[in-house]
Design a protein around this motif. Structure first.
Motif, PDB file in Angstrom:
ATOM      1  N   SER A 116      37.272  26.437  83.305  1.00  0.00           N
ATOM      2  CA  SER A 116      38.590  25.815  83.224  1.00  0.00           C
ATOM      3  C   SER A 116      39.477  26.344  84.334  1.00  0.00           C
ATOM      4  O   SER A 116      39.312  27.489  84.791  1.00  0.00           O
ATOM      5  CB  SER A 116      39.233  26.109  81.863  1.00  0.00           C
ATOM      6  N   ILE A 117      40.428  25.538  84.756  1.00  0.00           N
ATOM      7  CA  ILE A 117      41.452  26.007  85.676  1.00  0.00           C
ATOM      8  C   ILE A 117      42.174  27.224  85.098  1.00  0.00           C
ATOM      9  O   ILE A 117      42.699  28.062  85.824  1.00  0.00           O
ATOM     10  CB  ILE A 117      42.448  24.876  85.992  1.00  0.00           C
ATOM     11  N   ASN A 118      42.142  27.334  83.765  1.00  0.00           N
ATOM     12  CA  ASN A 118      42.813  28.451  83.102  1.00  0.00           C
ATOM     13  C   ASN A 118      42.097  29.786  83.275  1.00  0.00           C
ATOM     14  O   ASN A 118      42.635  30.824  82.876  1.00  0.00           O
ATOM     15  CB  ASN A 118      42.972  28.143  81.617  1.00  0.00           C
ATOM     16  N   ALA A 119      40.911  29.785  83.901  1.00  0.00           N
ATOM     17  CA  ALA A 119      40.209  31.046  84.113  1.00  0.00           C
ATOM     18  C   ALA A 119      41.014  32.009  84.978  1.00  0.00           C
ATOM     19  O   ALA A 119      40.795  33.224  84.917  1.00  0.00           O
ATOM     20  CB  ALA A 119      38.844  30.787  84.740  1.00  0.00           C
ATOM     21  N   PHE A 120      41.959  31.500  85.781  1.00  0.00           N
ATOM     22  CA  PHE A 120      42.771  32.431  86.568  1.00  0.00           C
ATOM     23  C   PHE A 120      44.068  32.803  85.844  1.00  0.00           C
ATOM     24  O   PHE A 120      44.880  33.568  86.347  1.00  0.00           O
ATOM     25  CB  PHE A 120      43.009  31.896  87.988  1.00  0.00           C
ATOM     26  N   GLY A 121      44.247  32.281  84.646  1.00  0.00           N
ATOM     27  CA  GLY A 121      45.235  32.822  83.720  1.00  0.00           C
ATOM     28  C   GLY A 121      46.648  32.300  83.794  1.00  0.00           C
ATOM     29  O   GLY A 121      47.395  32.408  82.821  1.00  0.00           O
ATOM     30  N   VAL A 122      47.057  31.742  84.909  1.00  0.00           N
ATOM     31  CA  VAL A 122      48.464  31.416  85.103  1.00  0.00           C
ATOM     32  C   VAL A 122      48.962  30.246  84.238  1.00  0.00           C
ATOM     33  O   VAL A 122      50.061  30.323  83.681  1.00  0.00           O
ATOM     34  CB  VAL A 122      48.759  31.169  86.594  1.00  0.00           C
ATOM     35  N   PRO A 123      48.198  29.154  84.090  1.00  0.00           N
ATOM     36  CA  PRO A 123      48.766  28.003  83.366  1.00  0.00           C
ATOM     37  C   PRO A 123      49.251  28.303  81.955  1.00  0.00           C
ATOM     38  O   PRO A 123      50.294  27.790  81.542  1.00  0.00           O
ATOM     39  CB  PRO A 123      47.603  27.001  83.363  1.00  0.00           C
ATOM     40  N   PHE A 124      48.532  29.100  81.187  1.00  0.00           N
ATOM     41  CA  PHE A 124      48.930  29.409  79.812  1.00  0.00           C
ATOM     42  C   PHE A 124      49.673  30.741  79.689  1.00  0.00           C
ATOM     43  O   PHE A 124      49.962  31.190  78.579  1.00  0.00           O
ATOM     44  CB  PHE A 124      47.709  29.439  78.893  1.00  0.00           C
ATOM     45  N   ASN A 125      49.967  31.372  80.803  1.00  0.00           N
ATOM     46  CA  ASN A 125      50.594  32.691  80.754  1.00  0.00           C
ATOM     47  C   ASN A 125      52.019  32.588  80.204  1.00  0.00           C
ATOM     48  O   ASN A 125      52.809  31.764  80.661  1.00  0.00           O
ATOM     49  CB  ASN A 125      50.625  33.298  82.158  1.00  0.00           C
ATOM     50  N   PRO A 126      52.371  33.399  79.182  1.00  0.00           N
ATOM     51  CA  PRO A 126      53.726  33.328  78.616  1.00  0.00           C
ATOM     52  C   PRO A 126      54.814  33.884  79.530  1.00  0.00           C
ATOM     53  O   PRO A 126      55.998  33.631  79.298  1.00  0.00           O
ATOM     54  CB  PRO A 126      53.609  34.159  77.334  1.00  0.00           C
ATOM     55  N   ALA A 127      54.416  34.630  80.548  1.00  0.00           N
ATOM     56  CA  ALA A 127      55.406  35.153  81.495  1.00  0.00           C
ATOM     57  C   ALA A 127      55.833  34.049  82.460  1.00  0.00           C
ATOM     58  O   ALA A 127      55.112  33.080  82.696  1.00  0.00           O
ATOM     59  CB  ALA A 127      54.822  36.335  82.265  1.00  0.00           C
ATOM     60  N   ASP A 128      57.008  34.199  83.027  1.00  0.00           N
ATOM     61  CA  ASP A 128      57.531  33.215  83.968  1.00  0.00           C
ATOM     62  C   ASP A 128      56.972  33.519  85.351  1.00  0.00           C
ATOM     63  O   ASP A 128      57.617  34.157  86.196  1.00  0.00           O
ATOM     64  CB  ASP A 128      59.061  33.252  83.978  1.00  0.00           C
ATOM     65  N   ILE A 129      55.742  33.070  85.589  1.00  0.00           N
ATOM     66  CA  ILE A 129      55.052  33.377  86.845  1.00  0.00           C
ATOM     67  C   ILE A 129      54.565  32.095  87.496  1.00  0.00           C
ATOM     68  O   ILE A 129      54.564  31.024  86.901  1.00  0.00           O
ATOM     69  CB  ILE A 129      53.860  34.331  86.621  1.00  0.00           C
ATOM     70  N   ARG A 130      54.142  32.234  88.743  1.00  0.00           N
ATOM     71  CA  ARG A 130      53.540  31.151  89.506  1.00  0.00           C
ATOM     72  C   ARG A 130      52.223  31.656  90.088  1.00  0.00           C
ATOM     73  O   ARG A 130      51.966  32.859  90.128  1.00  0.00           O
ATOM     74  CB  ARG A 130      54.474  30.720  90.644  1.00  0.00           C
ATOM     75  N   PRO A 131      51.360  30.757  90.556  1.00  0.00           N
ATOM     76  CA  PRO A 131      50.140  31.207  91.240  1.00  0.00           C
ATOM     77  C   PRO A 131      50.478  32.097  92.433  1.00  0.00           C
ATOM     78  O   PRO A 131      51.576  32.034  92.991  1.00  0.00           O
ATOM     79  CB  PRO A 131      49.492  29.891  91.688  1.00  0.00           C
ATOM     80  N   ALA A 132      49.521  32.925  92.828  1.00  0.00           N
ATOM     81  CA  ALA A 132      49.745  33.842  93.949  1.00  0.00           C
ATOM     82  C   ALA A 132      49.968  33.088  95.255  1.00  0.00           C
ATOM     83  O   ALA A 132      50.657  33.579  96.156  1.00  0.00           O
ATOM     84  CB  ALA A 132      48.553  34.785  94.094  1.00  0.00           C
ATOM     85  N   TYR A 133      49.384  31.897  95.370  1.00  0.00           N
ATOM     86  CA  TYR A 133      49.538  31.076  96.576  1.00  0.00           C
ATOM     87  C   TYR A 133      49.037  29.672  96.273  1.00  0.00           C
ATOM     88  O   TYR A 133      48.397  29.411  95.248  1.00  0.00           O
ATOM     89  CB  TYR A 133      48.769  31.673  97.766  1.00  0.00           C
ATOM     90  N   TYR A 134      49.357  28.770  97.174  1.00  0.00           N
ATOM     91  CA  TYR A 134      48.796  27.414  97.180  1.00  0.00           C
ATOM     92  C   TYR A 134      48.154  27.186  98.546  1.00  0.00           C
ATOM     93  O   TYR A 134      48.663  27.663  99.539  1.00  0.00           O
ATOM     94  CB  TYR A 134      49.888  26.363  96.961  1.00  0.00           C
ATOM     95  N   PRO A 135      47.027  26.464  98.605  1.00  0.00           N
ATOM     96  CA  PRO A 135      46.329  25.830  97.500  1.00  0.00           C
ATOM     97  C   PRO A 135      45.558  26.842  96.657  1.00  0.00           C
ATOM     98  O   PRO A 135      45.093  27.869  97.166  1.00  0.00           O
ATOM     99  CB  PRO A 135      45.362  24.870  98.206  1.00  0.00           C
ATOM    100  N   LEU A 136      45.441  26.536  95.378  1.00  0.00           N
ATOM    101  CA  LEU A 136      44.591  27.325  94.502  1.00  0.00           C
ATOM    102  C   LEU A 136      43.164  27.262  95.040  1.00  0.00           C
ATOM    103  O   LEU A 136      42.727  26.233  95.545  1.00  0.00           O
ATOM    104  CB  LEU A 136      44.611  26.765  93.083  1.00  0.00           C
ATOM    105  N   ASP A 137      42.440  28.376  94.917  1.00  0.00           N
ATOM    106  CA  ASP A 137      41.026  28.368  95.286  1.00  0.00           C
ATOM    107  C   ASP A 137      40.264  29.308  94.366  1.00  0.00           C
ATOM    108  O   ASP A 137      40.849  29.949  93.481  1.00  0.00           O
ATOM    109  CB  ASP A 137      40.821  28.736  96.761  1.00  0.00           C
ATOM    110  N   GLU A 138      38.963  29.371  94.568  1.00  0.00           N
ATOM    111  CA  GLU A 138      38.110  30.127  93.658  1.00  0.00           C
ATOM    112  C   GLU A 138      38.335  31.630  93.728  1.00  0.00           C
ATOM    113  O   GLU A 138      37.893  32.366  92.836  1.00  0.00           O
ATOM    114  CB  GLU A 138      36.633  29.800  93.940  1.00  0.00           C
ATOM    115  N   LYS A 139      39.037  32.107  94.751  1.00  0.00           N
ATOM    116  CA  LYS A 139      39.280  33.543  94.899  1.00  0.00           C
ATOM    117  C   LYS A 139      40.711  33.938  94.532  1.00  0.00           C
ATOM    118  O   LYS A 139      41.101  35.095  94.703  1.00  0.00           O
ATOM    119  CB  LYS A 139      38.986  33.977  96.340  1.00  0.00           C
ATOM    120  N   ILE A 140      41.482  33.026  93.983  1.00  0.00           N
ATOM    121  CA  ILE A 140      42.873  33.330  93.672  1.00  0.00           C
ATOM    122  C   ILE A 140      42.968  34.439  92.634  1.00  0.00           C
ATOM    123  O   ILE A 140      42.187  34.480  91.675  1.00  0.00           O
ATOM    124  CB  ILE A 140      43.616  32.059  93.197  1.00  0.00           C
ATOM    125  N   PRO A 141      43.868  35.404  92.799  1.00  0.00           N
ATOM    126  CA  PRO A 141      43.990  36.492  91.830  1.00  0.00           C
ATOM    127  C   PRO A 141      44.318  35.973  90.426  1.00  0.00           C
ATOM    128  O   PRO A 141      45.086  35.024  90.263  1.00  0.00           O
ATOM    129  CB  PRO A 141      45.145  37.336  92.384  1.00  0.00           C
TER     130      PRO A 141
END
Length: 292
Positions: A116-141
């Motif tokens: 799932s895209i959720n494997a990198f944790g950000v979409p369902f994260n309860p904290a007010d965060i964003r991805p580390a960068y765009y575009p998302l890729d398989e190595k994103i933190p």
């Protein structure tokens, strides 16, 4: 052209699910002999062989794997709210381990797994965060704070372990929101008024028919090892230019490149290069001007 799956026995777990029903039909149309595994009987499920069983059960999975050449593992509780935290996490990780371990030990050479895209944790994260960068890729933190995302992250670890232990080649897809064209259009209509909820997933989506097509390619590609791919349509499900969306909803997030029009801010290079995947069912949305 005749598919290499013609006459091959494919086990599909979670075969009555949203992706499972379409995948089972697609593989059958390609000539595959599908063993469909599901918890309960389902009127719409049509397959060469149907096994009613639990993917957490060693006996049930062993029965389902009888005579199988390749595996598609889709069975899961697909949302943090699909059960208690314990139920969601344990169901997903035990099922994936059980299916891959038994398939690998049996000498099966290829499996496809729904991550799932959720494997990198950000979409369902309860904290007010964003991805580390765009575009998302398989190595994103990763930044994981829910049990479903953790289960998908660990499913990917299980894929790597199974390949290293038994030599079973595994393809795991980080699927975004996957649904029918009708549902995807309704989501897009909702983003006309408020695109904000889509920022963490980059407004990504995938038609169920394209998910089934990606699975076909995952089963037939000439590759070895354990691979993780983002799989998504090349466009977003918001009727605005991607650069304008990111300017408004993720202004402080680094961009590794610019995006053209409604280009999805996910790097699809890997799935295109290795599998030759390109979504064939994308939303035809007029591009509107986003109010700043």
């Amino acid at each position: 052209m005749t598919s290499s799956l013609n006459g091959r026995r494919v086990l599909v777990t979670g075969a009555a699910g949203r992706i499972g029903l379409v995948t089972t039909r697609h593989l059958t149309e390609l000539g595959a002999l599908v063993t469909a595994m599901e918890l309960v009987e389902h009127d719409e499920l049509k397959a060469d062989r149907i096994v009613i069983g639990d993917t957490r059960s060693e006996d049930d999975v062993a029965k389902a794997l009888d005579g199988v050449d390749t595996v598609v593992h889709l069975a899961a509780l697909a949302h943090p709210s699909a059960g208690t935290p314990y139920e969601v996490y344990t169901t997903n990780v035990v099922s994936t381990f059980n299916v891959l371990a038994q398939a690998g030990a049996a000498g099966i050479k290829r499996a496809v797994v729904a991550s799932s895209i959720n494997a990198f944790g950000v979409p369902f994260n309860p904290a007010d965060i964003r991805p580390a960068y765009y575009p998302l890729d398989e190595k994103i933190p990763a930044d994981v704070a829910d049990w479903y995302s953790l289960s998908k992250q660990n499913d990917e670890n299980t894929c790597r372990m199974a390949w290293r232990r038994w030599g079973i080649d595994v393809v795991a897809f980080r699927f975004p929101h996957v649904n029918s064209a009708e549902v995807l259009e309704r989501v897009a209509n909702g983003f006309v008024e408020d695109p904000a909820p889509g920022v963490r997933e980059g407004w990504s989506y995938l038609d169920t028919r394209d998910a089934a097509y990606a699975i076909e390619l995952g089963l037939t590609a000439k590759l070895s090892g354990a691979h993780v791919f983002f799989a998504a349509a090349s466009t977003t499900n918001a009727p605005y230019e991607t650069e304008a969306l990111l300017d408004k909803y993720a202004p402080g997030v680094p961009r590794l490149r610019r995006f053209v029009g409604r280009e999805v801010p996910i790097d699809l290079t890997a799935i295109r290069t290795v599998l030759g995947f390109q979504a064939r069912h994308e939303l035809d949305l007029p591009t509107k001007t986003l109010e700043t």
